[in-house]
Design a protein around this motif. Structure first.
Motif, short mmCIF file in Angstrom:
data_model
loop_
_atom_site.label_atom_id
_atom_site.label_comp_id
_atom_site.label_asym_id
_atom_site.label_seq_id
_atom_site.Cartn_x
_atom_site.Cartn_y
_atom_site.Cartn_z
N ALA A 51 199.90 36.17 53.70
CA ALA A 51 201.24 36.43 54.22
C ALA A 51 201.21 37.59 55.21
O ALA A 51 200.56 38.62 54.97
CB ALA A 51 202.20 36.75 53.07
N ASP B 13 202.11 40.86 53.76
CA ASP B 13 201.05 41.44 52.93
C ASP B 13 200.00 42.12 53.80
O ASP B 13 199.51 43.21 53.47
CB ASP B 13 200.39 40.36 52.07
N SER C 263 207.83 40.78 50.08
CA SER C 263 206.99 39.61 50.31
C SER C 263 207.19 38.56 49.21
O SER C 263 208.27 38.46 48.64
CB SER C 263 205.52 40.04 50.43
N THR C 264 206.15 37.81 48.90
CA THR C 264 206.27 36.70 47.96
C THR C 264 206.22 37.17 46.51
O THR C 264 205.92 38.33 46.24
CB THR C 264 205.13 35.69 48.19
N SER D 169 202.88 38.63 45.57
CA SER D 169 202.27 39.56 46.52
C SER D 169 201.87 40.89 45.88
O SER D 169 200.85 41.47 46.25
CB SER D 169 203.22 39.81 47.69
#
Length: 313
Positions: free
Chosen positions: A243, A246, A280-281, A284
């Motif tokens: 990402a 990231d 982020s995810t 992450s």
């Protein structure tokens, strides 16, 4: 007053923008970073201006009631406790506040009706009514009420936040910083030292601003080297599968680890792990934690990361 956490967020936002438009150049990007930091102060002033506007509406209401064709005894001799609130009265007449509101173009315009609606809601608030009816009247109670009204009707007001975000898309991330400054302004006000009471400065000292600007520049200038190190440790991951957020946060972490030798390794790692979780995810935080932990151990052993000071050696 901004914390290092807030400054890291502003650097992250600037790096994200720069990654998608590097043609702007580093100098221009740094200038925009500084402007982005300064914008938090404008948001702080907007929240203070909203409190002042509520205070003005209260005074206008009393004057309108006095001008009635057949005013009641209450209209002619109103309860003045709120309009004489010590903090709000000081803020409204504060010369620095008035000057900065003018210089930075702090205006609600058509959104005044939103603040007027908030004022009408306040009039119906039970806690506000108890404040107005109480026999005891001192600075502590004045500050306590303003903090309550701010926290209840402004700090959590989604409609007001939409107004702010329409002015600046990043202000949704800056709200907690600006709100902390507002609360500190209220809490620190003292009528016995009114001349010393002031607005809260955005940056505590030049060192904090230098931290943000240097972190941004090192993250850009050493970005390719840091990216290479990250990919070496990211087994089974191609660069374009990591990402973008990231990658940026890990580059920032490495820049901070090698550049600022008085910030503990643990502090840096925890900060960027938390930012990864926030921006982020879902996974992450765990991913960033694993990569950074491997890299900081390796770079400490090689001497690339060197810490100085008590408890850091």
């Amino acid at each position: 007053m901004l914390t290092r956490r807030h400054l890291r967020i502003k650097v992250f936002q600037a790096l994200y923008a720069y990654a998608y438009d590097p043609q702007r150049g580093l100098i221009k990007a740094e200038k925009q970073l500084r402007q982005s930091i300064d914008e938090i102060y404008r948001l702080y002033l907007y929240d203070l201006a909203a409190l002042v506007l509520i205070h003005r509406f209260a005074k206008e209401r009393l004057e309108i009631n006095r001008q009635k064709r057949l005013p009641s005894q209450e209209d002619l001799n109103p309860n003045l406790r709120f309009v004489e609130n010590r903090f709000l009265s000081w803020l409204e007449r504060n010369p620095r506040f008035k000057q900065e509101v003018e210089d930075l173009h702090i205006k609600f315009g058509d959104e005044k009706e939103l603040i007027r609606k908030i004022f009408r809601d306040i009039l119906e608030d039970e806690r506000f009514q108890l404040y107005m009816e109480a026999d005891h009247n001192d600075l502590k109670e004045d500050r306590k009420l303003v903090k309550y009204l701010y926290g209840t009707y402004l700090a959590e007001n989604d409609d007001l936040h939409e107004v702010y975000e329409a002015r600046n898309m990043f202000w949704s991330d800056d709200l907690d910083a600006a709100q902390a400054m507002v609360v500190k302004t209220i809490t620190s006000f003292d009528t016995k030292r009114e001349q010393e009471s002031s607005l809260i400065p955005l940056i505590k000292n030049q060192e904090d601003l230098d931290f943000a600007l240097k972190l941004f520049r090192i993250s850009v200038n050493e970005g390719e080297k840091f990216e290479s190190k990250i990919l070496e440790k990211a087994e089974h991951w191609e660069g374009d599968r990591i990402a973008a957020i990231d990658q940026i946060l890990m580059k920032m972490a490495l820049a901070e680890l090698v550049t600022f030798n008085q910030i503990p390794v643990k502090v840096t790692l925890n900060e960027y792990i938390e930012l990864a979780k926030q921006y982020s995810t879902r996974r992450s935080g765990q991913f960033v934690n694993g990569i950074l932990d491997k890299l900081q151990q390796e770079m400490t052993d090689s001497g690339e990361i060197r810490k100085i000071g008590r408890g850091l050696l």
